[in-house]
Each structure stands twice: as structure tokens, then as C-alpha cells.
Design an enzyme around this catalytic site. Structure first.
Site, PDB file in Angstrom:
ATOM      1  N   SER A  47       0.805  -1.223   0.000  1.00 44.24           N
ATOM      2  CA  SER A  47       0.000   0.000   0.000  1.00 44.24           C
ATOM      3  C   SER A  47       0.837   1.271   0.000  1.00 44.24           C
ATOM      4  CB  SER A  47      -0.941   0.018   1.202  1.00 44.24           C
ATOM      5  OG  SER A  47      -0.221   0.160   2.411  1.00 44.24           O
ATOM      6  N   LYS A 114       0.900   4.915   6.879  1.00 44.50           N
ATOM      7  CA  LYS A 114       0.393   5.689   5.744  1.00 44.50           C
ATOM      8  C   LYS A 114       1.059   7.061   5.758  1.00 44.50           C
ATOM      9  CE  LYS A 114      -2.736   2.479   4.835  1.00 44.50           C
ATOM     10  NZ  LYS A 114      -2.588   1.551   3.687  1.00 44.50           N
TER      11      LYS A 114
END
Length: 254
Positions: A47, A114
Site C-alpha cells: 500500500s 500511511k
């Protein structure tokens, strides 16, 4: 026992004692660093490509923003009374920071990593794959087209490799498979006080603040720390003609 043997034995004992003291000191310093200062985080998914690859070991500074319930040393945060749900902080994440945080929307809760793209008061929107912050599109410059093999499925995927620039001229790389994927149209939403908005750099392969059932607005008290560098990686992809294969990384900045 002769005086000479006694002197030699005493000298050997002193040297052993000094060695033990040195090793104990090093161990104490290391324990202090990993307990109070830093933590290692393993990258399990794609990701955050291309900034972070599967198998990377990332060094995370717990003290970058102060201590939260999830980053207090020795697990102290989990034995504090429920009435204390804040953080001992002196700064907040900035746009462009890569952060590790506790996602409590999953069961069981787990840590995710993230990139912060929005802070309190920002209006975040994704329109046809382009990130907009406060009504302005974040510039992105095409670097090349890459095809790589997914770690989980083994499927070859072709992506556009961009360099994206956030406000404050903070640059990072991103991948886009297409500009009409599931999360390529989102918002606008206003980031609530005391939270941040996060996205993965692999924009069409990231379950982030855009996703239904994702972490949403991440409370600052859930932030564990800031990722500082890739220490090393243990995994290697297979070299195949026409496919991108990232090189091994040691002490690589983000």
C-alpha cells in the site's frame, strides 16, 4: 599460588569485569532506545509503494510528536485509566509525514503505516485520481510507467509512477493504476480537529482514510510515531525481463 599467577589472575578478572560492564552498558543503551525512543515496523503490504516495499524494516521515532497511549514505553499507555485518552505532545504531524498509527476500526485493532496528506482544517478531495487540498490540485509529475509483480497474488500490474508535491514543497513518489478506480473520487471532506487524513502512496492498492471501513480521520492519540528511514529489507523480488524489481535498501530515507 605465586605472586605472578595472582597478578595475572587479577588482571584477567578485571578485564572480564570491564567487558561485562561494557556489554551491559551497550545493552542498557539499546534497551533505552528501543523502549523510549524508537520502534521497528515491518511492511507487510504494497500500500505504500514505491516509498516502502514489502519486507522493509522501518525505524519509527516514538517521540517525534510526543507520546500517545500507544507509544508510551513499557506498555504504560494500556494500564492508564480510561479517563486519560490524550497524548503528551509538543508537535503534530505535518503533511507529507509517514506515520504509524493504531487503526481501532479493525477487529482486532492493528498498526498501519500511511502518509499524512491532510491536517486539521484541510479540505481533502480526490477527483479522477488527483489529490486536492483546500481546493488546489497537488502537482504530480509523471516519472515513468512501471510493471511489477504483486507480492500477494503474483499478478503483473502496470502503474503510472508520479512524483507528487504537497503544500510546503514536500515531494514523494506515488503509484496510480488508473484515474477511475474505486477510491479515485472522494469527498470533499474537512479534516476534524485533533485528527489527520492519511493515504497510501500506492493509491489504488491502499485501504486508507478514503475507504469505507478504513481508518477514517486518524485521532492524534492513535499515532504511534513517525517513520524515519528504511533500516533494511530481507525480501528480494525475482528479476524478470520487462518487470520492475526494487533493489535492496539499507538506511534509505523516506
Amino acid at each position: 599460588m605465586s605472586p605472578l599467577i595472582k597478578r595475572l589472575a587479577g588482571r584477567a578478572a578485571d578485564e572480564i569485569l570491564e567487558t561485562v560492564r561494557f556489554v551491559a552498558g551497550v545493552a542498557a543503551v539499546w534497551l533505552g532506545l528501543v523502549t523510549f525512543g524508537f520502534a521497528a515496523f515491518h511492511i507487510p503490504s504494497e500500500s505504500m509503494q514505491p516509498s516502502l516495499e514489502v519486507g522493509d524494516r522501518v525505524l519509527v521515532s516514538k517521540w517525534a510528536y510526543g507520546y500517545s497511549v500507544h507509544s508510551l514505553p513499557l506498555g504504560l499507555g494500556y494500564v492508564l485509566p480510561d479517563s486519560w485518552n490524550g497524548r503528551l505532545a509538543w508537535s503534530q504531524p505535518r503533511r507529507g509525514d509517514v506515520v504509524v498509527f493504531r487503526d481501532e476500526n479493525q477487529s482486532p485493532a492493528r498498526n498501519l503505516i500511511k502518509r499524512v496528506v491532510g491536517v486539521a482544517g484541510d479540505v481533502i478531495e480526490v477527483r479522477e485520481g488527483r489529490l486536492y487540498i483546500n481546493g488546489e490540485a497537488a502537482p504530480r509529475l509523471l516519472e515513468d510507467i512501471r510493471t511489477y509483480r504483486e507480492d500477494r497474488t503474483g499478478i503483473a500490474v502496470t502503474v503510472s509512477h508520479y512524483n507528487e508535491i504537497l503544500p510546503g514543497d514536500r515531494e514523494h513518489e506515488i503509484y496510480e493504476r488508473a484515474d477511475n478506480d474505486n477510491l479515485d473520487n472522494f469527498g470533499p471532506v474537512t479534516v476534524r480537529p485533533g485528527t489527520v487524513f492519511v493515504m497510501g502512496d500506492n493509491r489504488d492498492a491502499s485501504r486508507d482514510s478514503r475507504a469505507s471501513g478504513g481508518p477514517g480521520f486518524v485521532p492524534l492519540e492513535n499515532v504511534v510515531g513517525r517513520a524515519e528511514t528504511v533500516l533494511f529489507t530481507l525480501e528480494r523480488c525475482r528479476q524478470e525481463q520487462g518487470l520492475y524489481c526494487p533493489r535492496g535498501r539499507v538506511w534509505s530515507g523516506l
